[in-house]
Design a protein around this motif. Structure first.
Motif, PDB file in Angstrom:
ATOM      1  N   UNK A  23      28.779 -72.715  38.911  1.00  0.00           N
ATOM      2  CA  UNK A  23      29.356 -73.021  37.600  1.00  0.00           C
ATOM      3  C   UNK A  23      28.637 -74.172  36.902  1.00  0.00           C
ATOM      4  N   UNK A  24      28.102 -75.099  37.676  1.00  0.00           N
ATOM      5  CA  UNK A  24      27.532 -76.323  37.116  1.00  0.00           C
ATOM      6  C   UNK A  24      26.223 -76.083  36.364  1.00  0.00           C
ATOM      7  N   UNK A  25      25.462 -75.068  36.791  1.00  0.00           N
ATOM      8  CA  UNK A  25      24.151 -74.800  36.195  1.00  0.00           C
ATOM      9  C   UNK A  25      23.272 -76.050  36.288  1.00  0.00           C
ATOM     10  N   UNK A  26      23.093 -76.515  37.511  1.00  0.00           N
ATOM     11  CA  UNK A  26      22.372 -77.770  37.738  1.00  0.00           C
ATOM     12  C   UNK A  26      20.863 -77.536  37.792  1.00  0.00           C
ATOM     13  N   UNK A  27      20.116 -78.629  37.657  1.00  0.00           N
ATOM     14  CA  UNK A  27      18.670 -78.590  37.773  1.00  0.00           C
ATOM     15  C   UNK A  27      18.237 -79.533  38.884  1.00  0.00           C
ATOM     16  N   UNK A  28      16.975 -79.506  39.233  1.00  0.00           N
ATOM     17  CA  UNK A  28      16.457 -80.376  40.285  1.00  0.00           C
ATOM     18  C   UNK A  28      16.468 -81.846  39.883  1.00  0.00           C
ATOM     19  N   UNK A  29      16.620 -82.105  38.586  1.00  0.00           N
ATOM     20  CA  UNK A  29      16.674 -83.486  38.106  1.00  0.00           C
ATOM     21  C   UNK A  29      18.025 -84.149  38.364  1.00  0.00           C
TER      22      UNK A  29
END
Length: 243
Positions: A23-29
């Motif tokens: 759900x978060x749609x996170x990135x490596x950053x």
């Protein structure tokens, strides 16, 4: 843009964490901060630790140690079952570890040993499982167990009279030490609240995933938060930590 995303107590609910990450749609950053209590409750404590170890190899992760993690670590190290721990979720954790070999066990022990008691970021935000009692901050705490057990910080923040300003002599010194404080340990369900709660500059992210609540994650800048489904629906044949 780099975000700091903070996760509440998981209590063996790996399915909830996987759902939440989707759900978060996170990135490596993004930086992940986990507030502790990874084990005890639902049936996948060992599997959750495996997942977190693997996640930390791909993502910046900071793992705070909770009281349940300390109990589990003690068991892994000494093979001694704490009776209180067993009754409060330890039984499910022990069952999840059945058949683990020695090298795998050592890998988990290393993970537990590397957990932090607390973390202060570059903007003077504190991340700790439960709290601290010293007016000089957690680094001056006499009883180190307060990091994973103290509830006085949260209770104080929650009941503060909003009319008392920060420049008042009455304002609690503990709350002036940090920009914001993020905790778990005390389920918001105790207050009939299902989402992260705020008291003064203290944010409680434990929304009862170990019981009949959801797992939550919050972006500390925007205060946007995400939640999994109720854990009972993800583990329909289990009781979690319910009594």
């Amino acid at each position: 843009m780099k975000r700091t995303l903070v996760f509440g107590d998981i209590h063996g609910g790996l399915k909830a964490l996987i759902q939440l990450l989707e759900k978060i749609d996170y990135s490596k950053n993004d930086r992940f901060i986990f507030l502790g209590d990874y084990v005890d409750g639902w049936s996948e404590s060992k599997q959750l630790i495996d997942f977190l170890i693997e996640l930390s190899q791909k993502q910046e992760c900071i793992f705070i140690k909770g009281n349940h993690d300390a109990w589990c670590q003690e068991w892994l190290e000494n093979d001694v079952v704490n009776d209180i721990w067993f009754l409060h979720g330890g039984k499910s954790t022990i069952e999840s570890y059945k058949g683990i070999d020695s090298s795998h066990k050592e890998k988990h022990l290393e993970f537990f040993n590397e957990m932090k008691d607390y973390f202060v970021d570059e903007n003077n935000n504190l991340f700790i499982h439960a709290g601290f009692s010293s007016m000089h901050g957690p680094e001056k705490e006499h009883y180190k167990t307060n990091y994973s057990w103290d509830r006085t910080l949260w209770e104080m923040a929650l009941t503060m009279d909003e009319r008392i300003q920060k420049d008042s002599l009455l304002y609690p010194k503990r709350l002036l030490l940090f920009n914001e404080i993020y905790i778990g340990h005390t389920p918001t369900l105790h207050y009939n609240v299902e989402i992260p709660m705020q008291g003064c500059n203290v944010w409680n992210i434990d929304t009862g995933a170990g019981f009949y609540g959801k797992l939550s994650c919050i972006d500390i800048e925007s205060k946007e938060f995400w939640q999994s489904d109720v854990l009972q629906t993800l583990y329909p044949n289990e009781k979690g930590r319910n009594k």
